[in-house]
Design a protein around this motif. Structure first.
Motif, PDB file in Angstrom:
ATOM      1  N   PRO A 103       0.949  -1.297  -0.093  1.00  0.00           N
ATOM      2  CA  PRO A 103       0.050   0.024  -0.001  1.00  0.00           C
ATOM      3  C   PRO A 103       0.522   1.285  -0.194  1.00  0.00           C
ATOM      4  N   ASN A 104       1.822   1.222   0.787  1.00  0.00           N
ATOM      5  CA  ASN A 104       2.755   2.416   0.781  1.00  0.00           C
ATOM      6  C   ASN A 104       3.865   2.629  -0.096  1.00  0.00           C
ATOM      7  N   ILE A 105       4.058   1.726  -1.170  1.00  0.00           N
ATOM      8  CA  ILE A 105       5.281   1.753  -2.217  1.00  0.00           C
ATOM      9  C   ILE A 105       4.587   1.838  -3.476  1.00  0.00           C
ATOM     10  N   ASP A 106       4.897   2.580  -4.482  1.00  0.00           N
ATOM     11  CA  ASP A 106       4.287   2.553  -5.642  1.00  0.00           C
ATOM     12  C   ASP A 106       5.300   1.601  -6.671  1.00  0.00           C
ATOM     13  N   PHE A 107       4.707   1.348  -7.902  1.00  0.00           N
ATOM     14  CA  PHE A 107       5.424   0.633  -8.938  1.00  0.00           C
ATOM     15  C   PHE A 107       6.998   0.950  -9.199  1.00  0.00           C
ATOM     16  N   SER A 144      -2.918   6.461   4.098  1.00  0.00           N
ATOM     17  CA  SER A 144      -2.097   7.120   2.940  1.00  0.00           C
ATOM     18  C   SER A 144      -1.438   6.310   1.932  1.00  0.00           C
ATOM     19  N   PRO A 145      -2.115   5.723   1.249  1.00  0.00           N
ATOM     20  CA  PRO A 145      -1.732   4.397   0.318  1.00  0.00           C
ATOM     21  C   PRO A 145      -1.168   5.425  -1.116  1.00  0.00           C
ATOM     22  N   LEU A 146       0.015   4.806  -1.536  1.00  0.00           N
ATOM     23  CA  LEU A 146       0.394   5.030  -2.793  1.00  0.00           C
ATOM     24  C   LEU A 146      -0.002   4.098  -3.930  1.00  0.00           C
ATOM     25  N   ASN A 147      -0.685   2.753  -3.370  1.00  0.00           N
ATOM     26  CA  ASN A 147      -1.185   1.748  -4.231  1.00  0.00           C
ATOM     27  C   ASN A 147      -2.336   1.738  -3.646  1.00  0.00           C
ATOM     28  N   GLY A 148      -3.604   2.120  -4.017  1.00  0.00           N
ATOM     29  CA  GLY A 148      -4.692   2.053  -3.570  1.00  0.00           C
ATOM     30  C   GLY A 148      -5.530   0.446  -3.585  1.00  0.00           C
ATOM     31  N   GLN A 149      -4.927  -0.117  -4.812  1.00  0.00           N
ATOM     32  CA  GLN A 149      -5.294  -1.509  -4.986  1.00  0.00           C
ATOM     33  C   GLN A 149      -4.682  -2.424  -3.613  1.00  0.00           C
ATOM     34  N   ALA A 150      -3.654  -2.281  -3.355  1.00  0.00           N
ATOM     35  CA  ALA A 150      -2.912  -2.765  -2.363  1.00  0.00           C
ATOM     36  C   ALA A 150      -3.675  -2.629  -0.899  1.00  0.00           C
ATOM     37  N   ALA A 151      -3.798  -1.114  -0.794  1.00  0.00           N
ATOM     38  CA  ALA A 151      -4.584  -0.904   0.525  1.00  0.00           C
ATOM     39  C   ALA A 151      -5.820  -1.517   0.745  1.00  0.00           C
ATOM     40  N   GLU A 152      -6.631  -1.677  -0.288  1.00  0.00           N
ATOM     41  CA  GLU A 152      -8.160  -2.215  -0.443  1.00  0.00           C
ATOM     42  C   GLU A 152      -7.988  -3.709  -0.019  1.00  0.00           C
ATOM     43  N   LEU A 153      -7.020  -4.362  -0.661  1.00  0.00           N
ATOM     44  CA  LEU A 153      -7.045  -5.953  -0.560  1.00  0.00           C
ATOM     45  C   LEU A 153      -6.374  -6.237   0.748  1.00  0.00           C
ATOM     46  N   TRP A 154      -5.392  -5.336   1.332  1.00  0.00           N
ATOM     47  CA  TRP A 154      -4.823  -5.733   2.436  1.00  0.00           C
ATOM     48  C   TRP A 154      -5.904  -6.042   3.506  1.00  0.00           C
ATOM     49  N   LYS A 156      -9.515  -6.480   3.056  1.00  0.00           N
ATOM     50  CA  LYS A 156     -10.502  -7.136   2.476  1.00  0.00           C
ATOM     51  C   LYS A 156     -10.270  -8.487   1.715  1.00  0.00           C
ATOM     52  N   ASP A 157      -9.149  -8.845   1.292  1.00  0.00           N
ATOM     53  CA  ASP A 157      -8.804 -10.192   0.764  1.00  0.00           C
ATOM     54  C   ASP A 157      -7.207 -10.454   0.848  1.00  0.00           C
ATOM     55  N   PRO A 158      -7.176 -10.956   2.182  1.00  0.00           N
ATOM     56  CA  PRO A 158      -5.675 -11.183   2.247  1.00  0.00           C
ATOM     57  C   PRO A 158      -5.062 -12.263   1.404  1.00  0.00           C
ATOM     58  N   ALA A 159      -5.765 -13.436   1.112  1.00  0.00           N
ATOM     59  CA  ALA A 159      -5.133 -14.394   0.089  1.00  0.00           C
ATOM     60  C   ALA A 159      -4.977 -13.826  -1.295  1.00  0.00           C
ATOM     61  N   GLU A 160      -5.996 -12.938  -1.716  1.00  0.00           N
ATOM     62  CA  GLU A 160      -5.551 -12.139  -3.239  1.00  0.00           C
ATOM     63  C   GLU A 160      -4.549 -11.300  -2.860  1.00  0.00           C
ATOM     64  N   TYR A 161      -4.234 -10.439  -1.997  1.00  0.00           N
ATOM     65  CA  TYR A 161      -3.187  -9.667  -1.487  1.00  0.00           C
ATOM     66  C   TYR A 161      -1.666 -10.480  -1.479  1.00  0.00           C
ATOM     67  N   LYS A 162      -1.870 -11.610  -0.908  1.00  0.00           N
ATOM     68  CA  LYS A 162      -0.471 -12.533  -0.798  1.00  0.00           C
ATOM     69  C   LYS A 162      -0.356 -13.101  -2.235  1.00  0.00           C
ATOM     70  N   ARG A 163      -1.340 -13.422  -2.846  1.00  0.00           N
ATOM     71  CA  ARG A 163      -1.148 -13.902  -4.357  1.00  0.00           C
ATOM     72  C   ARG A 163      -0.414 -12.821  -5.318  1.00  0.00           C
ATOM     73  N   LEU A 164      -0.734 -11.544  -5.111  1.00  0.00           N
ATOM     74  CA  LEU A 164      -0.084 -10.354  -5.844  1.00  0.00           C
ATOM     75  C   LEU A 164       1.206 -10.078  -5.439  1.00  0.00           C
ATOM     76  N   VAL A 165       1.428 -10.250  -4.101  1.00  0.00           N
ATOM     77  CA  VAL A 165       2.609  -9.904  -3.637  1.00  0.00           C
ATOM     78  C   VAL A 165       3.674 -10.799  -4.388  1.00  0.00           C
ATOM     79  N   LEU A 166       3.334 -12.034  -4.202  1.00  0.00           N
ATOM     80  CA  LEU A 166       4.195 -13.091  -4.925  1.00  0.00           C
ATOM     81  C   LEU A 166       4.465 -13.119  -6.324  1.00  0.00           C
ATOM     82  N   ALA A 167       3.190 -12.542  -7.091  1.00  0.00           N
ATOM     83  CA  ALA A 167       3.381 -12.254  -8.203  1.00  0.00           C
ATOM     84  C   ALA A 167       4.243 -11.356  -8.816  1.00  0.00           C
TER      85      ALA A 167
END
Length: 183
Positions: A103-107, A144-154, A156-167
């Motif tokens: 959430p706090n680190i951009d691409f 204070s997110p730089l990555n809104g998608q990551a902030a939302e998934l953190w 609401k959906d921990p499994a999808e969050y982890k999948r995207l972390v690893l991806a």
């Protein structure tokens, strides 16, 4: 004769005092960074490390290990530190070189962390910054997110969050593709 000897002295002192100030500033930064490097080497903290790039004391490469019991457990991240001439009065520029989903680190690897911006203090050092970043991995500031998608998934959906972390994560040592053979 005394007057002739005394007249050049003030002019010489004036000429040397200006370079001495800027040289003193560079010397202070160098001394501070050498002290920080020595402290990191003599009293290493598990999960973090940092070293200057070649002979350039103002640019370092650092690593942090993802904290246990977080989506980053078992992952290692490389970061770049660039120290300004005003360090430690001014914060270093720190960016993630390893791709990361957070959430706090951009691409681009830029970090939203108050101690690297308005809350910076000369009492902070490389070690404290690395420990703060390691902590941020497990405790993001979703306000204070730089990555809104990551902030939302953190939240609401921990499994999808982890999948995207690893991806998103790529070990920079795998640049030659050796680690990708089985995929």
């Amino acid at each position: 004769m005394n007057m002739a000897n005394q007249a050049p002295a003030p002019a010489t002192a004036t000429k040397t005092s200006v370079p001495a100030q800027s040289s003193s500033s560079n010397t202070n930064v160098t001394k501070r960074l050498q002290t920080e490097l020595m402290n990191l080497m003599m009293s290493p903290t598990p999960g973090i490390s940092a070293f200057p790039n070649d002979a350039d004391l103002l640019n370092w490469t650092a690593t942090i290990e993802g904290p246990t019991e977080t989506p980053y457990a078992g992952l290692t991240f490389k970061l770049a530190f660039s120290f300004p001439a005003e360090y430690p009065l001014t914060a270093p520029q720190v960016t993630f070189k390893t791709p990361i989903f957070h959430p706090n680190i951009d691409f681009s690897g830029r970090i939203c962390l108050d101690i690297l911006k308005e809350k910076w203090s000369a009492i902070y050092n490389v070690q404290s910054v690395l420990l703060s970043l390691q902590s941020l991995l497990g405790e993001p500031n979703n306000a204070s997110p730089l990555n809104g998608q990551a902030a939302e998934l953190w939240d609401k959906d921990p499994a999808e969050y982890k999948r995207l972390v690893l991806a998103r994560h790529r070990d920079l040592a795998e640049e030659d593709g050796a680690g990708m053979d089985g995929m």
